[in-house]
Design an enzyme around this catalytic site. Sequence first.
Site, PDB file in Angstrom:
ATOM      1  N   SER A 208     -17.304 -43.685  -6.321  1.00  0.00           N
ATOM      2  CA  SER A 208     -18.243 -42.716  -6.888  1.00  0.00           C
ATOM      3  C   SER A 208     -17.940 -42.534  -8.360  1.00  0.00           C
ATOM      4  CB  SER A 208     -18.140 -41.382  -6.154  1.00  0.00           C
ATOM      5  OG  SER A 208     -17.124 -40.596  -6.749  1.00  0.00           O
ATOM      6  N   LYS A 209     -18.846 -41.848  -9.011  1.00  0.00           N
ATOM      7  CA  LYS A 209     -18.724 -41.604 -10.458  1.00  0.00           C
ATOM      8  C   LYS A 209     -17.391 -40.961 -10.820  1.00  0.00           C
ATOM      9  CE  LYS A 209     -23.033 -39.382 -10.817  1.00  0.00           C
ATOM     10  NZ  LYS A 209     -24.034 -40.027 -10.013  1.00  0.00           N
TER      11      LYS A 209
END
Length: 445
Positions: A208-209
């Site tokens: 994820s980011k």
Amino acid sequence: MSPVRVRFAPSPTGFFHIGSARTALFNWLYARHTGGTFVLRIEDTDKERNSDEFLQVIYDSLRWLGLNWDEGPLVGGGFGPYRQSERADIYRAYLDKLSDAGRTYEREGATFFRISGKPQIIDDAIRGRVERTEEKDFVIIRSDGNPVFHFVNVVDDIAMKITHVIRGEDHLSNTSKHTELFQAFGAPMPVYAHIPLILKQHGPGKMSKRDQGALIEEYQRRGFQPEALVNFLCLLGWSPKNDQEKMPIEEIIRLFDLPAVHQGNARFDEKKMAHMNMAYLHAMTPDQYYAVAAKYLGGTGFLALHRPEEEYLRSVLALCQVKVRSLEELPAAIGYFFTEDFPYDAKSAEKIRSKGDPCARLQEFLDALTSADFSSDASLETWLQGLAASKGMSTSDYIHPGRFAFSGGSAGPTFYGVLRVIGPERAGRRIRRFLGIMGPSLSAQ
Ligand code: GLU
């Protein structure tokens, strides 16, 4: 077969992360491999979540990675505009086609698409045959008048004559909605290729980011080589038959193909990324290395602080290139070349003290320094061998305290290289500093 047209279709709703970069890269590689066209299309119909800042990051990141687009924003092309927010007329015309064919109806202000409900079969170029049946009509225009992703995505793929849809596996479950729409429009189906997810380095789940190493601009800021990142990214879910890893981009383009993309998920590996980056840095010519290193050092404020002469900086960088793993490590690794005030490492000092009399050796070294030949590492070595022989010592009796006096530590490039680069004046000054600081503390013991 008509010429290949692929597109990268990001939504500018967040920073550009590694998964998006890899999707862009696979599309770009496929276009370059087939001599096709790489289209950049911005999927920005969701006004609330899109921002110009994120859009700029997409452009900058793609350019930095060298993924130039043949058609799209800023460069134009025959199928524009390339931002969905500017294509309302096109969507209206396509909506009319569906309505005329009796495939839409309104409910509570929203426009629904009437599905066929037939099994949707795709021959995914990576996943193979995938079958899925849509069971419910779905919204294509929201009650606020905004078109829904599935609708504009398919309309644009039709209008832009996209032949291959290469995208993340997270869209596989959307594909039956999309093929329903293609059929309703009577449009030829593109080839689908759903690429595996990138898993986070540790534990289960998709990267994820927020995961370390996820954002492309972070690599840019940290002085990573874009070519290395591209090489690393292409191996996240793909590998050439010969399992080669470091490859020039021309070779990657030549070998890349969709059926060779893995079905299983790829796991992000920061060490591997760092190693790839190092391999690229080490393979550079001294001039190339100087260019990227000086730029990086400029950005960190290192050059403004030390104001080194270019020739001296060049020789330091040439000496340290293969010893330093990343540009990030450079300021700390080469600092001592540019100041007389570098710290002495306590552990190394301890070691030096435990092995003979460093002050006596360095005094001999200093006395003989005027006769040293600085023209090459080899001539310095010959000189030191002569000195050592004349004193009944070995060269290492001089090298260890010498390295310490010149750098404050016990690691680094070759001793003769360091001596040659710092030159006789600095060498003399540093030995005198050593004797001034260490001499009294040694005799006190
Ligand atoms: N805008 C979509 C995304 O960012 C693109 C989906 C597609 O490539 O079809 O995930």
